[in-house]
Design a protein around this motif. Structure first.
Motif, PDB file in Angstrom:
ATOM      1  N   PHE A  66       0.687  -1.186   0.158  1.00 46.99           N
ATOM      2  CA  PHE A  66       0.041   0.096   0.006  1.00 46.99           C
ATOM      3  C   PHE A  66       0.874   1.078   0.039  1.00 46.99           C
ATOM      4  N   GLN A  67       0.823   2.076  -1.204  1.00 44.58           N
ATOM      5  CA  GLN A  67       1.450   3.210  -1.236  1.00 44.58           C
ATOM      6  C   GLN A  67       0.709   4.409  -0.962  1.00 44.58           C
ATOM      7  N   PHE A  68       1.177   5.482  -0.428  1.00 43.56           N
ATOM      8  CA  PHE A  68       0.226   6.675  -0.065  1.00 43.56           C
ATOM      9  C   PHE A  68       1.063   7.943   0.057  1.00 43.56           C
ATOM     10  N   HIS A  69       0.464   8.814  -0.171  1.00 46.67           N
ATOM     11  CA  HIS A  69       1.268  10.411  -0.020  1.00 46.67           C
ATOM     12  C   HIS A  69       1.138  10.560   1.460  1.00 46.67           C
ATOM     13  N   HIS A  70       2.336  11.077   1.937  1.00 46.36           N
ATOM     14  CA  HIS A  70       2.423  11.326   3.530  1.00 46.36           C
ATOM     15  C   HIS A  70       1.709  12.638   3.699  1.00 46.36           C
ATOM     16  N   THR A  71       1.457  13.478   2.784  1.00 49.73           N
ATOM     17  CA  THR A  71       0.363  14.766   3.044  1.00 49.73           C
ATOM     18  C   THR A  71      -0.816  14.223   3.132  1.00 49.73           C
ATOM     19  N   GLN A  72      -1.349  13.004   2.551  1.00 53.64           N
ATOM     20  CA  GLN A  72      -2.821  12.457   2.622  1.00 53.64           C
ATOM     21  C   GLN A  72      -2.910  11.865   3.833  1.00 53.64           C
ATOM     22  N   MET A  73      -2.056  11.156   4.430  1.00 54.81           N
ATOM     23  CA  MET A  73      -2.297  10.434   5.757  1.00 54.81           C
ATOM     24  C   MET A  73      -0.913  10.011   6.308  1.00 54.81           C
ATOM     25  N   ASP A  74      -1.087   9.743   7.497  1.00 57.32           N
ATOM     26  CA  ASP A  74       0.063   9.123   8.309  1.00 57.32           C
ATOM     27  C   ASP A  74       0.362   7.618   8.381  1.00 57.32           C
ATOM     28  N   GLY A  75       1.372   7.230   9.007  1.00 61.73           N
ATOM     29  CA  GLY A  75       1.274   5.458   9.048  1.00 61.73           C
ATOM     30  C   GLY A  75       0.263   4.944   9.745  1.00 61.73           C
ATOM     31  N   ALA A  76      -0.306   5.725  10.975  1.00 65.45           N
ATOM     32  CA  ALA A  76      -1.430   5.173  11.788  1.00 65.45           C
ATOM     33  C   ALA A  76      -2.617   5.129  11.024  1.00 65.45           C
ATOM     34  N   HIS A  77      -3.038   6.333  10.188  1.00 67.69           N
ATOM     35  CA  HIS A  77      -4.241   6.057   9.254  1.00 67.69           C
ATOM     36  C   HIS A  77      -4.121   4.787   8.161  1.00 67.69           C
ATOM     37  N   ALA A  78      -2.646   4.925   7.631  1.00 65.47           N
ATOM     38  CA  ALA A  78      -2.597   3.410   6.713  1.00 65.47           C
ATOM     39  C   ALA A  78      -2.654   2.383   7.362  1.00 65.47           C
ATOM     40  N   SER A  79      -2.272   2.292   8.582  1.00 63.78           N
ATOM     41  CA  SER A  79      -2.344   0.927   9.428  1.00 63.78           C
ATOM     42  C   SER A  79      -3.724   0.541   9.403  1.00 63.78           C
ATOM     43  N   ARG A  80      -4.615   1.573  10.085  1.00 61.69           N
ATOM     44  CA  ARG A  80      -5.927   1.284  10.340  1.00 61.69           C
ATOM     45  C   ARG A  80      -6.785   0.889   9.191  1.00 61.69           C
ATOM     46  N   PHE A  81      -6.378   1.727   8.086  1.00 56.28           N
ATOM     47  CA  PHE A  81      -7.002   1.171   6.526  1.00 56.28           C
ATOM     48  C   PHE A  81      -6.580  -0.128   6.357  1.00 56.28           C
ATOM     49  N   LEU A  82      -5.398  -0.774   6.452  1.00 55.78           N
ATOM     50  CA  LEU A  82      -5.122  -2.075   6.180  1.00 55.78           C
ATOM     51  C   LEU A  82      -5.877  -3.075   7.148  1.00 55.78           C
ATOM     52  N   ASP A  83      -5.727  -2.771   8.332  1.00 56.40           N
ATOM     53  CA  ASP A  83      -6.610  -3.518   9.524  1.00 56.40           C
ATOM     54  C   ASP A  83      -8.094  -3.582   8.979  1.00 56.40           C
ATOM     55  N   GLN A  84      -8.507  -2.422   8.634  1.00 50.34           N
ATOM     56  CA  GLN A  84     -10.026  -2.454   8.140  1.00 50.34           C
ATOM     57  C   GLN A  84     -10.441  -3.397   6.942  1.00 50.34           C
ATOM     58  N   VAL A  85      -9.351  -3.193   5.842  1.00 50.26           N
ATOM     59  CA  VAL A  85      -9.509  -4.253   4.792  1.00 50.26           C
ATOM     60  C   VAL A  85      -9.801  -5.541   5.111  1.00 50.26           C
ATOM     61  N   GLN A  86      -8.912  -5.995   6.231  1.00 48.61           N
ATOM     62  CA  GLN A  86      -8.842  -7.378   6.745  1.00 48.61           C
ATOM     63  C   GLN A  86     -10.471  -7.603   7.583  1.00 48.61           C
ATOM     64  N   LYS A  87     -10.822  -6.835   8.148  1.00 49.75           N
ATOM     65  CA  LYS A  87     -12.171  -6.576   8.877  1.00 49.75           C
ATOM     66  C   LYS A  87     -13.260  -6.908   7.805  1.00 49.75           C
ATOM     67  N   GLU A  88     -13.294  -6.068   6.650  1.00 43.94           N
ATOM     68  CA  GLU A  88     -14.193  -6.185   5.695  1.00 43.94           C
ATOM     69  C   GLU A  88     -14.185  -7.520   5.031  1.00 43.94           C
ATOM     70  N   ILE A  89     -13.077  -8.060   4.955  1.00 42.22           N
ATOM     71  CA  ILE A  89     -12.885  -9.440   4.310  1.00 42.22           C
ATOM     72  C   ILE A  89     -13.677 -10.393   5.347  1.00 42.22           C
ATOM     73  N   ASP A  90     -13.194 -10.146   6.380  1.00 38.66           N
ATOM     74  CA  ASP A  90     -13.789 -11.193   7.316  1.00 38.66           C
ATOM     75  C   ASP A  90     -15.288 -11.085   7.560  1.00 38.66           C
ATOM     76  N   ASN A  91     -15.616 -10.024   7.523  1.00 37.35           N
ATOM     77  CA  ASN A  91     -17.319  -9.765   7.634  1.00 37.35           C
ATOM     78  C   ASN A  91     -18.045  -9.906   6.466  1.00 37.35           C
ATOM     79  N   MET A  92     -17.485 -10.154   5.254  1.00 43.41           N
ATOM     80  CA  MET A  92     -18.225 -10.364   4.029  1.00 43.41           C
ATOM     81  C   MET A  92     -19.228 -11.588   4.050  1.00 43.41           C
ATOM     82  N   SER A  93     -20.350 -11.177   3.728  1.00 42.92           N
ATOM     83  CA  SER A  93     -21.309 -12.199   3.795  1.00 42.92           C
ATOM     84  C   SER A  93     -20.909 -13.307   2.903  1.00 42.92           C
ATOM     85  N   MET A  94     -21.514 -14.692   3.418  1.00 37.39           N
ATOM     86  CA  MET A  94     -21.020 -15.816   2.524  1.00 37.39           C
ATOM     87  C   MET A  94     -22.480 -16.258   1.812  1.00 37.39           C
TER      88      MET A  94
END
Length: 206
Positions: free
Chosen positions: A178-206
């Motif tokens: 995941f590449q991002f511009h440091h002006t747009q977000m910091d590392g904590a925001h990027a980490s939260r995003f990647l964690d949320q991607v995993q949560k969205e995968i886990d919560n996807m309806s079967m």
């Protein structure tokens, strides 16, 4: 979309610090458990790449930093998000396709299938200039451990790259960059995003 004064946003300090940096992009790597997406893809006959794009859009849509993007020397605020995918076209080359994000998986799937087919057959990029676009590139036939995107100095959009998912005894994993511009977000925001991607995968309806 509209131009905003950086000093009136939470990104004021980051704008001052990173807008003129020679290399303002940061790249994170994360290994996701995509077992659930693989099962859904098979059971419901949905493309795995489409499901990944949906989870990325869903995760980003809840993080306010994704709606601000440095463009040129300005900071632009958007009110909607799109997810880009690279499409193999009929001429044997690749074209770019922006898909508008919606929480409704059925609508997103229909847009994805329609627009990628249109781009593949026409060889004409589909660009949504009024949306903050998250770039993706899936090298699904290749086993890669990671990739760092190229910084052109023109496009500052966040970008994800992944290769072929890997099967293990009890799960299937996929390493994404995941590449991002440091002006747009910091590392904590990027980490939260990647964690949320995993949560969205886990919560996807079967």
């Amino acid at each position: 979309m509209k131009v905003v004064n950086p000093k009136e946003t939470p990104r004021a300090y980051a704008f001052e610090m990173w807008m003129n940096a020679p290399m303002p992009m940061v790249t994170f790597f994360k290994t996701l458990n995509v077992s659930r997406l693989v099962k859904i893809s098979r059971r419901k006959k949905m493309k795995f790449n489409m499901l990944m794009c949906y989870c990325i859009g869903k995760a980003a849509s809840g993080i306010k930093e994704f709606y601000l993007l440095p463009v040129g020397k300005k900071l632009i605020q958007y009110d909607r998000i799109a997810v880009n995918t690279i499409v193999a076209n009929k001429e044997g080359e690749v074209s770019s396709c922006d898909i508008p994000f919606t929480d409704d998986l059925s609508l997103f799937k229909n847009s994805y299938m329609q627009l990628t087919k249109q781009v593949s057959e026409s060889c004409i990029n589909h660009d949504l200039t009024e949306s903050m676009v998250i770039g993706t590139s899936a090298l699904a036939q290749y086993e890669i451990d990671g990739a760092v995107g190229m910084y052109s100095g023109i496009f500052n959009n966040p970008f994800l790259i992944w290769g072929k998912y890997k099967r293990h005894l009890l799960k299937t994993t996929l390493t994404v960059s995941f590449q991002f511009h440091h002006t747009q977000m910091d590392g904590a925001h990027a980490s939260r995003f990647l964690d949320q991607v995993q949560k969205e995968i886990d919560n996807m309806s079967m």
